[in-house]
Design a protein around this motif. Structure first.
Motif, short mmCIF file in Angstrom:
data_model
loop_
_atom_site.label_atom_id
_atom_site.label_comp_id
_atom_site.label_asym_id
_atom_site.label_seq_id
_atom_site.Cartn_x
_atom_site.Cartn_y
_atom_site.Cartn_z
N VAL A 82 0.83 -1.20 0.00
CA VAL A 82 0.00 0.00 0.00
C VAL A 82 0.87 1.25 0.00
CG1 VAL A 82 -1.66 1.36 1.34
CG2 VAL A 82 -1.97 -1.11 1.10
N ILE A 83 1.92 1.25 0.81
CA ILE A 83 2.81 2.41 0.87
C ILE A 83 3.51 2.64 -0.46
CG2 ILE A 83 4.93 3.32 1.90
CD1 ILE A 83 4.05 1.95 4.53
N ALA A 84 4.07 1.56 -1.04
CA ALA A 84 4.76 1.68 -2.33
C ALA A 84 3.79 2.14 -3.41
CB ALA A 84 5.39 0.34 -2.72
N GLY A 85 2.59 1.58 -3.41
CA GLY A 85 1.60 1.97 -4.40
C GLY A 85 1.17 3.41 -4.24
N THR A 86 1.00 3.85 -3.01
CA THR A 86 0.56 5.22 -2.75
C THR A 86 1.65 6.23 -3.12
OG1 THR A 86 -0.89 4.46 -0.96
CG2 THR A 86 -0.30 6.81 -0.98
N LEU A 87 2.89 5.92 -2.79
CA LEU A 87 4.00 6.80 -3.17
C LEU A 87 4.14 6.87 -4.69
CD1 LEU A 87 6.72 5.88 -0.50
CD2 LEU A 87 5.35 7.96 -0.62
N GLY A 88 3.94 5.73 -5.34
CA GLY A 88 3.99 5.72 -6.80
C GLY A 88 2.88 6.56 -7.40
N ALA A 89 1.67 6.41 -6.86
CA ALA A 89 0.53 7.19 -7.35
C ALA A 89 0.77 8.68 -7.16
CB ALA A 89 -0.75 6.76 -6.63
N LEU A 90 1.31 9.07 -6.01
CA LEU A 90 1.61 10.47 -5.75
C LEU A 90 2.67 10.99 -6.72
CD1 LEU A 90 1.44 13.08 -4.09
CD2 LEU A 90 3.11 12.08 -2.51
N SER A 91 3.69 10.19 -6.96
CA SER A 91 4.77 10.61 -7.87
C SER A 91 4.23 10.83 -9.29
CB SER A 91 5.89 9.56 -7.89
OG SER A 91 6.45 9.41 -6.60
N GLY A 92 3.39 9.89 -9.77
CA GLY A 92 2.80 10.04 -11.09
C GLY A 92 1.90 11.26 -11.16
N ALA A 93 1.14 11.49 -10.09
CA ALA A 93 0.25 12.65 -10.05
C ALA A 93 1.04 13.95 -10.08
CB ALA A 93 -0.62 12.59 -8.79
N LEU A 94 2.18 13.97 -9.40
CA LEU A 94 3.02 15.16 -9.40
C LEU A 94 3.60 15.44 -10.79
CD1 LEU A 94 4.90 14.74 -5.99
CD2 LEU A 94 3.32 16.59 -6.61
N ILE A 95 3.87 14.38 -11.54
CA ILE A 95 4.34 14.56 -12.92
C ILE A 95 3.28 15.30 -13.72
CG2 ILE A 95 4.89 13.37 -15.08
CD1 ILE A 95 6.19 11.16 -13.39
N ASN A 96 2.04 14.82 -13.64
CA ASN A 96 0.94 15.49 -14.33
C ASN A 96 0.75 16.92 -13.86
OD1 ASN A 96 0.43 13.19 -15.77
ND2 ASN A 96 -1.60 12.82 -14.92
N TYR A 97 0.83 17.11 -12.55
CA TYR A 97 0.62 18.43 -11.94
C TYR A 97 1.63 19.44 -12.48
CZ TYR A 97 0.55 22.10 -8.37
OH TYR A 97 0.50 23.31 -7.73
N TYR A 98 2.90 19.09 -12.41
CA TYR A 98 3.93 20.05 -12.80
C TYR A 98 3.98 20.26 -14.31
CZ TYR A 98 5.81 20.67 -8.13
OH TYR A 98 5.96 21.01 -6.80
N LEU A 99 3.75 19.21 -15.09
CA LEU A 99 3.70 19.37 -16.54
C LEU A 99 2.58 20.33 -16.93
CD1 LEU A 99 4.34 15.76 -17.93
CD2 LEU A 99 5.82 17.76 -18.17
N SER A 100 1.41 20.13 -16.31
CA SER A 100 0.27 20.99 -16.61
C SER A 100 0.51 22.42 -16.14
CB SER A 100 -1.00 20.44 -15.95
OG SER A 100 -1.26 19.13 -16.40
N LYS A 101 1.10 22.55 -14.98
CA LYS A 101 1.35 23.87 -14.40
C LYS A 101 2.28 24.69 -15.28
CE LYS A 101 3.15 26.14 -10.24
NZ LYS A 101 3.69 25.93 -8.86
N TYR A 102 3.35 24.07 -15.78
CA TYR A 102 4.36 24.83 -16.51
C TYR A 102 4.12 24.86 -18.02
CZ TYR A 102 6.88 25.13 -12.13
OH TYR A 102 7.22 25.41 -10.82
N LEU A 103 3.40 23.87 -18.56
CA LEU A 103 3.09 23.90 -19.99
C LEU A 103 1.94 24.85 -20.28
CD1 LEU A 103 3.38 20.13 -21.01
CD2 LEU A 103 5.00 21.98 -21.47
N GLY A 104 0.96 24.89 -19.37
CA GLY A 104 -0.18 25.77 -19.56
C GLY A 104 -1.31 25.10 -20.34
N ARG A 105 -2.48 25.70 -20.26
CA ARG A 105 -3.69 25.12 -20.84
C ARG A 105 -3.60 24.92 -22.36
NH1 ARG A 105 -6.64 27.81 -18.32
NH2 ARG A 105 -7.64 26.38 -16.86
N PRO A 106 -3.17 25.91 -23.16
CA PRO A 106 -3.14 25.71 -24.62
C PRO A 106 -2.30 24.51 -25.04
CG PRO A 106 -2.86 28.02 -24.09
CD PRO A 106 -2.76 27.28 -22.79
#
Length: 207
Positions: free
Chosen positions: A58-82
């Protein structure tokens, strides 16, 4: 095809560890489609056999899920909506089963539910992998994002882990059909990818 699926399943089960659980859940929570329903339950099944620890899964899976989510978060944040929407509508986006409509749906969900959508969205199959994108576009507070995402991912992984763990109690009934079950899940996922890709291609041609 079935032999290929069988080979992949055998490799996955033979090499299953906390690291592979972590890495596959990173993939599952990023742009690349991969079902957590394949990762966590079987790892928990092995935990029930004593080869792993279910809490570690559960811990490994949760840390992995958070890491993947952060990838999406930062890519979206810095790339922008367009750029995000352009990527979703590109050939690469379609290969990843993305579309402008899916991103728009996730963004609408985020706008309706606010920051807590990053918690609730982790429990909604149609939104779970994409909810980090509108959070990044909205520049959500990173601390709140991490807290909500971790909590939601942990609950989802606990549910999946319990499913796999208690399936071990029925191993005498399941074991003779385990290979068939794994192959069926793998085949079903491949069929799902093909159908979604064809559907996205058809929608693209219509528009």
């Amino acid at each position: 095809m079935m032999e290929l699926i069988h080979t992949v399943v055998d490799w996955y089960m033979a090499n299953l560890s906390y690291l592979t659980v972590f890495l596959l859940m990173v993939v599952e929570s990023s742009f690349i489609p991969f079902p957590s329903e394949v990762v966590i339950p079987f790892a928990a099944y092995k935990a029930a056999q004593g080869e792993m620890n279910v809490f570690g899964v559960v811990i490994a899976g949760t840390l992995g899920a958070l890491s993947g989510a952060l990838i999406n978060y930062y890519l979206s944040k810095y790339l922008g909506r367009p750029i995000v929407y352009r990527l979703a509508g590109s050939k690469v986006g379609r290969l990843l089963l993305l579309s402008e409509k899916k991103v728009e749906h996730a963004e609408d969900y985020f706008n309706r539910n606010g920051n807590t959508s990053t918690f609730i969205g982790r429990l909604v199959p149609a939104v779970r992998q994409l909810i980090s994108i509108p959070a990044g576009l909205a520049r959500m507070n990173i601390r709140s994002f991490i807290i909500y995402t971790t909590a939601g991912a942990a609950i989802w992984n606990i549910i999946l882990a319990l499913t796999g763990y208690f399936a071990y109690e029925m191993k005498d009934r399941i074991l003779p059909y385990l290979d068939d079950i794994l192959i069926a899940i793998g085949a079903g996922f491949i069929i799902y990818l093909i159908v979604k890709a064809l559907k996205n291609r058809k929608n693209k041609q219509i528009t």
